[in-house]
Design an enzyme around this catalytic site. Structure first.
Site, PDB file in Angstrom:
ATOM      1  N   LYS A 126      49.253 -89.753 105.301  1.00 39.22           N
ATOM      2  CA  LYS A 126      48.872 -88.822 106.378  1.00 39.22           C
ATOM      3  C   LYS A 126      48.123 -87.682 105.688  1.00 39.22           C
ATOM      4  CE  LYS A 126      49.413 -85.409 108.362  1.00 39.22           C
ATOM      5  NZ  LYS A 126      48.342 -84.367 108.471  1.00 39.22           N
ATOM      6  N   GLY A 186      46.202 -87.437 111.495  1.00 38.33           N
ATOM      7  CA  GLY A 186      46.969 -86.805 112.570  1.00 38.33           C
ATOM      8  C   GLY A 186      47.413 -85.411 112.199  1.00 38.33           C
ATOM      9  N   GLY A 242      50.063 -82.327 111.357  1.00 38.84           N
ATOM     10  CA  GLY A 242      51.267 -82.225 110.529  1.00 38.84           C
ATOM     11  C   GLY A 242      52.559 -82.322 111.326  1.00 38.84           C
ATOM     12  N   PRO A 243      52.725 -81.445 112.327  1.00 37.70           N
ATOM     13  CA  PRO A 243      54.014 -81.459 113.038  1.00 37.70           C
ATOM     14  C   PRO A 243      54.223 -82.708 113.910  1.00 37.70           C
ATOM     15  CG  PRO A 243      52.831 -79.383 113.352  1.00 37.70           C
ATOM     16  CD  PRO A 243      51.872 -80.326 112.712  1.00 37.70           C
ATOM     17  N   GLY A 290      52.710 -86.134 110.626  1.00 37.56           N
ATOM     18  CA  GLY A 290      53.335 -85.810 109.333  1.00 37.56           C
ATOM     19  C   GLY A 290      54.848 -85.836 109.445  1.00 37.56           C
ATOM     20  N   GLU A 337      54.981 -80.988  95.791  1.00 39.08           N
ATOM     21  CA  GLU A 337      54.049 -80.160  95.013  1.00 39.08           C
ATOM     22  C   GLU A 337      53.687 -78.996  95.914  1.00 39.08           C
ATOM     23  OE1 GLU A 337      53.028 -80.483  91.970  1.00 39.08           O
ATOM     24  OE2 GLU A 337      53.848 -82.474  91.585  1.00 39.08           O
ATOM     25  N   CYS A 360      46.227 -74.604  93.998  1.00 34.39           N
ATOM     26  CA  CYS A 360      47.632 -74.197  93.897  1.00 34.39           C
ATOM     27  C   CYS A 360      47.976 -73.684  92.507  1.00 34.39           C
ATOM     28  CB  CYS A 360      48.545 -75.344  94.303  1.00 34.39           C
ATOM     29  SG  CYS A 360      48.123 -76.898  93.523  1.00 34.39           S
ATOM     30  N   GLU A 419      51.444 -66.431  97.626  1.00 35.32           N
ATOM     31  CA  GLU A 419      50.239 -67.224  97.395  1.00 35.32           C
ATOM     32  C   GLU A 419      49.219 -66.894  98.482  1.00 35.32           C
ATOM     33  OE1 GLU A 419      50.338 -71.572  98.061  1.00 35.32           O
ATOM     34  OE2 GLU A 419      49.464 -71.733  96.068  1.00 35.32           O
TER      35      GLU A 419
HETATM   36  P1  NAD Z   1      50.582 -77.330 105.119  1.00 36.68           P
HETATM   37  O1  NAD Z   1      51.766 -77.385 104.250  1.00 36.68           O
HETATM   38  O2  NAD Z   1      50.783 -76.890 106.528  1.00 36.68           O
HETATM   39  O3  NAD Z   1      49.878 -78.756 105.189  1.00 36.68           O
HETATM   40  C1  NAD Z   1      49.898 -79.727 104.140  1.00 36.68           C
HETATM   41  C2  NAD Z   1      50.074 -81.108 104.762  1.00 36.68           C
HETATM   42  O4  NAD Z   1      51.316 -81.160 105.437  1.00 36.68           O
HETATM   43  C3  NAD Z   1      49.018 -81.466 105.810  1.00 36.68           C
HETATM   44  O5  NAD Z   1      48.735 -82.844 105.753  1.00 36.68           O
HETATM   45  C4  NAD Z   1      49.732 -81.150 107.100  1.00 36.68           C
HETATM   46  O6  NAD Z   1      49.231 -81.876 108.193  1.00 36.68           O
HETATM   47  C5  NAD Z   1      51.152 -81.574 106.792  1.00 36.68           C
HETATM   48  N1  NAD Z   1      52.173 -80.949 107.610  1.00 36.68           N
HETATM   49  C6  NAD Z   1      52.141 -79.746 108.228  1.00 36.68           C
HETATM   50  N2  NAD Z   1      53.281 -79.529 108.919  1.00 36.68           N
HETATM   51  C7  NAD Z   1      54.055 -80.629 108.731  1.00 36.68           C
HETATM   52  C8  NAD Z   1      55.371 -80.996 109.168  1.00 36.68           C
HETATM   53  N3  NAD Z   1      56.090 -80.208 109.936  1.00 36.68           N
HETATM   54  N4  NAD Z   1      55.864 -82.182 108.760  1.00 36.68           N
HETATM   55  C9  NAD Z   1      55.151 -82.999 107.961  1.00 36.68           C
HETATM   56  N5  NAD Z   1      53.898 -82.698 107.525  1.00 36.68           N
HETATM   57  C10 NAD Z   1      53.368 -81.531 107.896  1.00 36.68           C
HETATM   58  O7  NAD Z   1      49.527 -76.440 104.421  1.00 36.68           O
HETATM   59  P2  NAD Z   1      48.263 -75.740 105.122  1.00 36.68           P
HETATM   60  O8  NAD Z   1      48.614 -75.141 106.445  1.00 36.68           O
HETATM   61  O9  NAD Z   1      47.159 -76.677 105.124  1.00 36.68           O
HETATM   62  O10 NAD Z   1      48.037 -74.567 104.121  1.00 36.68           O
HETATM   63  C11 NAD Z   1      48.900 -73.432 104.213  1.00 36.68           C
HETATM   64  C12 NAD Z   1      49.227 -72.909 102.845  1.00 36.68           C
HETATM   65  O11 NAD Z   1      49.824 -73.919 102.030  1.00 36.68           O
HETATM   66  C13 NAD Z   1      48.033 -72.496 102.026  1.00 36.68           C
HETATM   67  O12 NAD Z   1      47.556 -71.253 102.366  1.00 36.68           O
HETATM   68  C14 NAD Z   1      48.599 -72.555 100.646  1.00 36.68           C
HETATM   69  O13 NAD Z   1      49.342 -71.409 100.369  1.00 36.68           O
HETATM   70  C15 NAD Z   1      49.510 -73.726 100.691  1.00 36.68           C
HETATM   71  N6  NAD Z   1      48.868 -74.933 100.141  1.00 36.68           N
HETATM   72  C16 NAD Z   1      49.248 -75.353  98.916  1.00 36.68           C
HETATM   73  C17 NAD Z   1      48.673 -76.473  98.381  1.00 36.68           C
HETATM   74  C18 NAD Z   1      49.050 -76.993  97.048  1.00 36.68           C
HETATM   75  O14 NAD Z   1      48.317 -77.781  96.474  1.00 36.68           O
HETATM   76  N7  NAD Z   1      50.183 -76.633  96.507  1.00 36.68           N
HETATM   77  C19 NAD Z   1      47.691 -77.156  99.070  1.00 36.68           C
HETATM   78  C20 NAD Z   1      47.336 -76.721 100.339  1.00 36.68           C
HETATM   79  C21 NAD Z   1      47.955 -75.610 100.869  1.00 36.68           C
END
Ligand code: NAD
Length: 462
Positions: free
Chosen positions: A170, A201, A203-204, A207, A245, A279, A369
């Protein structure tokens, strides 16, 4: 931009059960460049079933044959490298040169490394009167972010396939087109149907359905700490394996004996790359009080050079979030020496390369962050003070130490609570384990350590 209107499940592009779609937006000009399906729980279920059905045969496939498919996958990515780079530029906004060198070059190297590791790895070992078998964990649910859209997919899918696992991916909603190209490359590589499946799709919705699916044996997630915590909790309740991660707030520690100009210039470049959406970026620069103003001046000059060379942030939401942090830095008393909260362009989700001085360790911009092109420079009094500041956040993903002598820097690095440290600008090694201490995550990606995440052991006593 080319976009599939289906999901890649069981070896073919199939219509999604859900009618919802995701709009893909180019962050440079805010134009919609494509639509992909927003899969629902039923789509995730179909993909997990396909992955389960394909598992026994793939797990029993000789490692040499799995390695051959990974070599073919690497070659398919190489053949499409221009198309992938253009797609990453279109949906993430990465400048073309950076897209080619990093967004495509790095995952090609990682895919190649897993082709070699799959061929060379010993999936059996002898321990006294036992034979220990390293067996695939099973069906992997991979959830990836948008900031390095292809790299983060390859860093999970390649070791999973090398180990004999099957996968449901996903990808992030902001960058699904790169994920679709990856699925095409997997198909071209002759990976059997069901071994890799893609459900685009939200995340919420998709995912969460994937993370909670009882047919998934291991959830591998990269993204925010907030979502990682939820996924870890759900995995714990279901007693399934999880790899996380998460975020970082890495320290770039410049010791008094270091080449200051080099350390500052490389440090600024590290933060501004990918518009700060990394990150492991060294977003806190720690400089001895005696050379603090000199470092601030060097950083101001270095940041000014990046003015028109960095791309936008991925989305309006990220832009608003980063500008909010910059405003907070000002409100808490930090001094802006480059950039600022105002947008440099009328169109697109740009934020100016920003440098803050007079940052104290307790400030929000020194603790959280930001995920944008924002550097905080903090003064320290002595080495113990520098260590306290470096280790003084909830994160521990990466870092850097600079000193006149590599062994002096390494001695400091040994005391840092973090998963990776670059000594005097040591270059990124795609075979070295990558992952976090503390709230930066659980588990390691890349190289042999990344492969081990997808294996479980069985001991036979003779
Ligand atoms: P996020 O954690 O919301 O999204 C990452 C992934 O998780 C996406 O594929 C998303 O669709 C999915 N996701 C979101 N909610 C979910 C849920 N409830 N259950 C399962 N999967 C879910 O991150 P974001 O909103 O794209 O970015 C927000 C912050 O996250 C950034 O500002 C940054 O601080 C951090 N970030 C970190 C990394 C890293 O490599 N460590 C990468 C991207 C973002």
């Amino acid at each position: 931009m080319k976009a599939h209107d289906g999901l890649y499940i069981d070896g073919a592009w199939r219509p999604a059960g859900s009618r919802d779609v995701i709009e893909v937006v180019n962050p440079v000009d805010e134009q919609v460049i494509g639509h992909v399906p927003a899969g629902g729980a039923l789509d995730v279920d179909a993909a997990v079933r396909a992955a389960r059905a394909a598992l026994p045969a793939w797990a029993a496939t000789p490692a040499a044959e799995r390695a051959a498919r990974l070599t073919a996958l690497r070659d398919a990515l190489v053949a499409r490298k221009d198309e992938i780079a253009e797609t990453v530029t279109a949906e993430l906004g990465a400048p073309p040169e950076f897209a080619q060198a990093v967004h495509v070059g790095l995952p090609i190297a990682v895919a190649g490394s897993y082709a070699e590791l799959a061929a060379a790895h010993s999936f059996e070992e002898k321990v006294g009167n036992s034979t220990v078998l390293h067996e695939p964990v099973g069906v992997v649910g991979a959830i990836t972010p948008w900031n390095y859209p292809l790299h983060q997919i390859v860093a999970k899918v390649a070791p999973a396939l090398a180990a004999g696992c099957t996968v449901v991916l996903k990808p992030a909603e902001d960058t699904p087109l790169t994920a679709q190209l990856f699925a095409e490359a997997v198909h071209e590589a002759g990976v059997p149907a069901g071994v890799f499946n893609l459900v685009t799709g939200l995340g919420p919705v998709a995912g969460q359905a994937l993370a909670e699916h009882p047919g998934v044996d291991l959830v591998s997630f990269t993204g925010s700490t907030a979502v990682g915590r939820q996924i870890g909790a759900a995995a714990g309740a279901a007693v399934k394996q999880v790899a996380l991660e998460l975020g970082g707030k890495s320290a770039n520690v410049i010791l008094p004996s270091a080449d200051l100009a080099k350390a500052v210039n490389v440090g600024v470049a590290n933060v501004m790359a990918n518009s700060g959406q990394t990150c492991s970026a060294w977003t806190r620069m720690l400089v001895h009080r005696d050379r603090y103003e000199e470092a601030v001046e060097l950083a101001r000059t270095a940041a000014a050079k990046y003015g028109d060379r960095i791309g936008p942030l991925v989305s309006a939401r990220q832009q608003a979030r980063v500008r909010g942090y910059i405003e907070k830095g000002v409100a808490e008393g930090a001094r802006i020496v480059a950039g600022g909260p105002q947008s440099p362009n009328e169109r697109g989700y740009f934020v100016s390369p920003t440098v803050f001085a007079d940052v104290t360790p307790q400030m929000t911009i020194a603790q959280e962050e930001i995920f944008g092109p924002v550097l905080a420079i903090l003064p320290y009094d002595d080495e113990e003070d520098a260590l306290r500041i470096a280790n003084g956040t909830v994160y521990g993903l990466a870092g850097a130490v600079w000193a006149g002598d590599a062994s002096e820097a390494a001695a400091f690095a040994r005391r840092m609570d973090t998963g990776q440290v670059d000594i005097n600008g040591g270059r990124f090694n795609p075979l070295a384990p990558f992952g976090g201490y503390k709230q930066s995550g659980v588990g390691r990606e890349l190289g042999a350590h990344g492969l081990a995440e997808y294996l479980q052991t069985k001991s036979l006593q003779f």
